[in-house]
Enzyme design. Structure first.
Site, PDB file in Angstrom:
ATOM      1  N   ASP A 168       0.862  -1.186   0.000  1.00 34.87           N
ATOM      2  CA  ASP A 168       0.000   0.000   0.000  1.00 34.87           C
ATOM      3  C   ASP A 168       0.897   1.234   0.000  1.00 34.87           C
ATOM      4  O   ASP A 168       2.125   1.120  -0.110  1.00 34.87           O
ATOM      5  CB  ASP A 168      -0.967  -0.019   1.193  1.00 34.87           C
ATOM      6  CG  ASP A 168      -2.296   0.660   0.862  1.00 34.87           C
ATOM      7  OD1 ASP A 168      -2.255   1.804   0.379  1.00 34.87           O
ATOM      8  OD2 ASP A 168      -3.357   0.049   1.071  1.00 34.87           O
ATOM      9  N   HIS A 242      -2.737   3.031  -4.605  1.00 39.55           N
ATOM     10  CA  HIS A 242      -2.177   2.531  -3.346  1.00 39.55           C
ATOM     11  C   HIS A 242      -0.775   1.977  -3.594  1.00 39.55           C
ATOM     12  O   HIS A 242      -0.405   0.920  -3.077  1.00 39.55           O
ATOM     13  CB  HIS A 242      -3.104   1.489  -2.703  1.00 39.55           C
ATOM     14  CG  HIS A 242      -4.359   2.094  -2.123  1.00 39.55           C
ATOM     15  ND1 HIS A 242      -4.344   2.895  -1.000  1.00 39.55           N
ATOM     16  CD2 HIS A 242      -5.652   2.031  -2.518  1.00 39.55           C
ATOM     17  CE1 HIS A 242      -5.591   3.289  -0.728  1.00 39.55           C
ATOM     18  NE2 HIS A 242      -6.397   2.789  -1.636  1.00 39.55           N
ATOM     19  N   GLU A 306      -9.829   2.891  -5.293  1.00 39.21           N
ATOM     20  CA  GLU A 306      -9.434   4.265  -4.982  1.00 39.21           C
ATOM     21  C   GLU A 306      -8.278   4.772  -5.842  1.00 39.21           C
ATOM     22  O   GLU A 306      -7.392   5.470  -5.341  1.00 39.21           O
ATOM     23  CB  GLU A 306      -9.088   4.378  -3.483  1.00 39.21           C
ATOM     24  CG  GLU A 306     -10.260   4.019  -2.599  1.00 39.21           C
ATOM     25  CD  GLU A 306      -9.953   4.056  -1.105  1.00 39.21           C
ATOM     26  OE1 GLU A 306     -10.834   4.484  -0.351  1.00 39.21           O
ATOM     27  OE2 GLU A 306      -8.842   3.646  -0.698  1.00 39.21           O
TER      28      GLU A 306
HETATM   29  C1  ACM Z   1     -11.054  -0.133   0.567  1.00 39.27           C
HETATM   30  O1  ACM Z   1     -11.568  -0.018   1.698  1.00 39.27           O
HETATM   31  N1  ACM Z   1     -10.422   0.874   0.018  1.00 39.27           N
HETATM   32  C2  ACM Z   1     -11.136  -1.367  -0.179  1.00 39.27           C
END
Ligand code: ACM
Length: 740
Positions: A168, A242, A306
């Site tokens: 991440d 991420h 995201e």
């Molecule tokens: C997430 O909570 N961004 C998968």
């Protein structure tokens, strides 16, 4: 399950028989033996022999010749006066039959010389094939030993998938031999905040780094450990977003010229995406090659959530690549990205799974979806022929706190109770039966931004994972909250016996006390979240028993008093007792968790960043608008106010929302905590300058006199400040009466 008359007594020395030469069975027999010893103090005796004969005063683990006889993970369990037979066509089934047998042997808590198991026949297999938890080992790192203990605890719930979030923005946690900087650089960060900045590592003369990673040897050991417990570890390698830790390690992977040079300790959504150069796909494929060599899982999770497309939009090179590939927009570019990786995985016999955003750019037909933005992703997936796992926020986000009040550890601030999880419906009504068949299971996610201490991962998981496990295993027709509750005390007893950290929030008694100024007394109400059992209490400091007074209605207690209380079923306390001193001062004090927030936003239950070592305060705060209300308090005769305040770093990537944060101008250079009457723009009746707190990274007590008031009012608490960083927060407030 069919119950009959009679029973079989399991005692120390009871044999557990496996077929001679069946190593898998011998391992399972050893596992059962160890569990029974730990929880009951009984020593079963694993033996080899002929398992086809009827049992003779013992436990027989019998393999059925037909591997399909009990389904992939099912089993039969037969108890007669002569003994117990667990039979299954698969290793997994035999394992789960033994977990059920252990449950039968631990219906009550404590050591025993023997345990009677009622005669019965059980035929059992799971409802869903994916019964998962996700653990984020990036935001905070857990030791390999912890991961194994977590896997052990999962197995006791017949959970079979651990999605392991390994990469991440804030860290890269899996050793990749070809790219050593991923872990030498990408696995380390300076924690946010002034306390961490001042925590100098003698070895380097610089702030101590936080981090860690799992070496490939450790991962192999963990994977094998999980496999023996029928748990598949699905590794998650996030892309295209991420990705900051990887981009910091190898800047050529990024979509901007000058990405950050250090891994960040901010939470939230960063703009850094991988670029779409062939060399970046080579990198990802090389990473996935090493990942696939470590993890036999059929599914490989590639994240996909995201991925804010600003950098792709702003990059002339990426726009030119999009144009050359005839790709219409950036969502479709993510679709291209995912498809290219999916094809690579498929060529190696694996299958891609990603968060629900991957649906937006178009996905390969065999891609599976983890639905987290509610269940809509799963519905879209199922309607378009994709398999889906349900792990919707907030209900299956186990980093949310489980109860109100100050006793919960830090976490996201929505309250997700045990019942909320248990009552989650895994079959969306809008799907046809054929579409519902695409829902392959359920998953609870444990993100760890706010779970710094690894034993609190267990706290977040258990017993909510027991509710999830029952939803994922048992047929829909058996869903029954009262039945689950009736079985919960035994499960908490198992956790205690095995030393598994867990939450008692559903059953612990909560004391709520109201000040009666005129009568100089308190009105005290007792309850537990699940409304289960009967509540007994004492007011003499003694531990409550089933013979202590029974709580029936709110109590009137003189001041000061001490109440000690617990809920009971069948004469046994369900949890450790709650003890509370009730004084004038305690009645006029509130923890931040007992105040009302000024906004309807979902708050965070945020841990202080200091002290570096030792217990830290936890604030319930809306980081976008730190503002609290002490509702409905009689201000007559109150002379002053005290507040425990702390400051936490604003280490949140909130994108453009940053402009929504309002700053109230301070009166003094360091700002103030202001107390307003009735509303947040009402008269200011106290001002507490922050100057004494500025240099203190932990909690500082501030004091001020109150302008005298009469009668019942709301009080609003707001901080004035020049900057969003740090966030000032209330830990507690105390109203102080005039001396009597
Ligand atoms: C997430 O909570 N961004 C998968």
């Amino acid at each position: 399950m069919v119950l009959s008359d009679g029973h079989f007594s399991v005692a120390g020395g009871t044999p557990v028989l496996c077929s001679t030469g069946d190593g898998d069975c011998a391992w399972i027999a050893g596992y059962l033996t160890k569990l029974v010893k730990q929880t009951r103090g009984l020593s079963l005796v694993p033996q080899d022999g002929d398992t086809s004969a009827p049992p003779h005063r013992g436990i027989v683990l019998r393999r059925l010749d037909d591997p399909k006889a009990t389904g992939d993970e099912g089993y039969r369990l037969d108890v007669t006066r002569d003994g117990i037979v667990v039979s299954a066509g698969t290793r997994a089934g035999l394992f789960y039959g033994c977990v059920t047998l252990w449950e039968l042997l631990t219906q009550t808590e404590g050591r025993a010389l023997s345990v009677d198991v009622a005669d019965m026949q059980i035929t059992d297999e799971p409802r869903f094939t994916w019964r998962g938890l996700m653990l984020d080992s990036v935001r905070h790192f857990q030791s390999p030993a912890f991961i194994k203990s977590f896997i052990d605890a999962m197995a006791l719930h017949k959970l079979n998938v651990l999605q392991w979030h390994l990469t991440d923005d804030q860290g890269w946690r899996i050793e990749i031999k070809k790219y050593p900087r991923l872990t030498s650089v990408g696995a380390w960060r300076v924690p946010a905040g002034a306390g961490a900045a001042a925590d100098i590592d003698q070895a380097t003369g610089k702030p101590r780094l936080y981090g860690g990673f799992y070496a490939q040897d450790e991962i192999r050991e963990i994977v094998a450990y999980a496999q023996r417990r029928n748990i598949t570890i699905v590794p998650e390698i996030e892309m295209p977003g991420h990705a900051l830790a990887a981009i910091v390690a190898y800047p050529q992977l990024g979509s901007v010229k000058n990405p950050p040079k250090q891994v960040s300790s901010d939470w939230g959504v960063f703009p850094y995406l991988y670029n779409v150069d062939d060399s970046t796909f080579d990198f990802l494929e090389n990473v996935l090659t090493e990942v696939m060599a470590l993890f036999p899982s059929h599914y490989i999770h590639v994240g996909g959530d995201e991925a804010v497309k600003d950098q792709w939009k702003a990059s002339p090179k990426i726009q030119a690549q999009m144009h050359a590939l005839d790709i219409k927009n950036e969502d479709a570019l993510q679709g291209y990205f995912t498809a290219r990786i999916g094809k690579f995985l498929a060529a190696h016999g694996r299958r891609l799974i990603g968060w629900d955003e991957i649906l937006e750019g178009g996905v390969p037909p065999d891609a599976t979806i983890t639905s987290w933005r509610g269940i809509d992703g799963a519905i879209t997936a199922a309607k378009t022929g994709h398999d889906a796992v349900l792990s919707p926020a907030p209900t299956l986000y186990f980093d949310n706190r489980q109860a109100e009040g100050p006793d919960e550890p830090p976490g996201r601030g929505a309250i997700v109770s045990l019942k909320d999880v248990y009552d989650f419906n895994p079959v969306p009504a809008s799907l046809t039966p054929e579409q519902q068949a695409h829902i392959i299971g359920l998953q609870g996610n444990i993100w760890t931004e706010h779970i710094r201490q690894q034993d609190l991962v267990d706290y977040a998981a258990f017993p909510r994972a027991a509710a999830l496990a029952e939803l994922a295993w048992s047929p829909a027709g058996t869903h029954n909250w009262q039945s689950f509750l009736a079985r919960l005390p035994a499960q908490l007893g198992r956790y205690r016996a095995l030393g598994i950290t867990h939450s008692e929030s559903a059953l612990a008694v909560r004391v709520s006390a109201q000040y009666e100024r005129a009568a100089h007394s308190a009105t005290v109400s007792l309850s537990n979240q699940a409304d289960f059992g009967v509540i007994h209490y004492t007011v003499d400091g003694a531990q409550p028993t089933a013979n202590s007074p029974l709580y029936k209605a709110p109590l009137t207690l003189p001041l000061p008093s001490k109440i000690t209380t617990a809920a009971f079923v069948g004469g046994t306390a369900l949890t450790t007792p709650t003890a509370k001193d009730i004084t004038v001062l305690s009645l006029l004090s509130r923890d931040s968790h007992d105040l009302t927030l000024c906004t309807k936003n979902i708050p965070l239950s945020l841990e202080d960043d200091a002290p570096v070592n030792g217990p830290r305060a936890v604030f319930l705060v809306d980081i976008m608008n730190p503002c609290w209300i002490y509702p409905h308090v009689d201000l007559t005769g109150l002379a002053s106010i005290e507040a425990g305040v702390g400051q936490v770093p604003f280490n949140f990537q909130v994108g453009d929302d940053i402009h929504k944060i309002a700053l109230l101008p301070p009166q003094t250079p360091d700002g103030e905590l202001e107390v307003h009457l009735d509303t947040c723009t009402g008269p200011r009746i106290a001002v507490l300058p922050l100057a004494p707190a500025v240099g203190n990274d932990a909690i500082t007590t501030l004091r001020a006199t109150l302008t005298p008031q009469q009668g019942v009012h709301d009080l609003c608490f707001v901080f004035t400040r020049r900057s969003i960083d740090p966030i000032w927060a209330i830990d507690w407030v105390q109203l102080v009466p005039e001396r009597e």
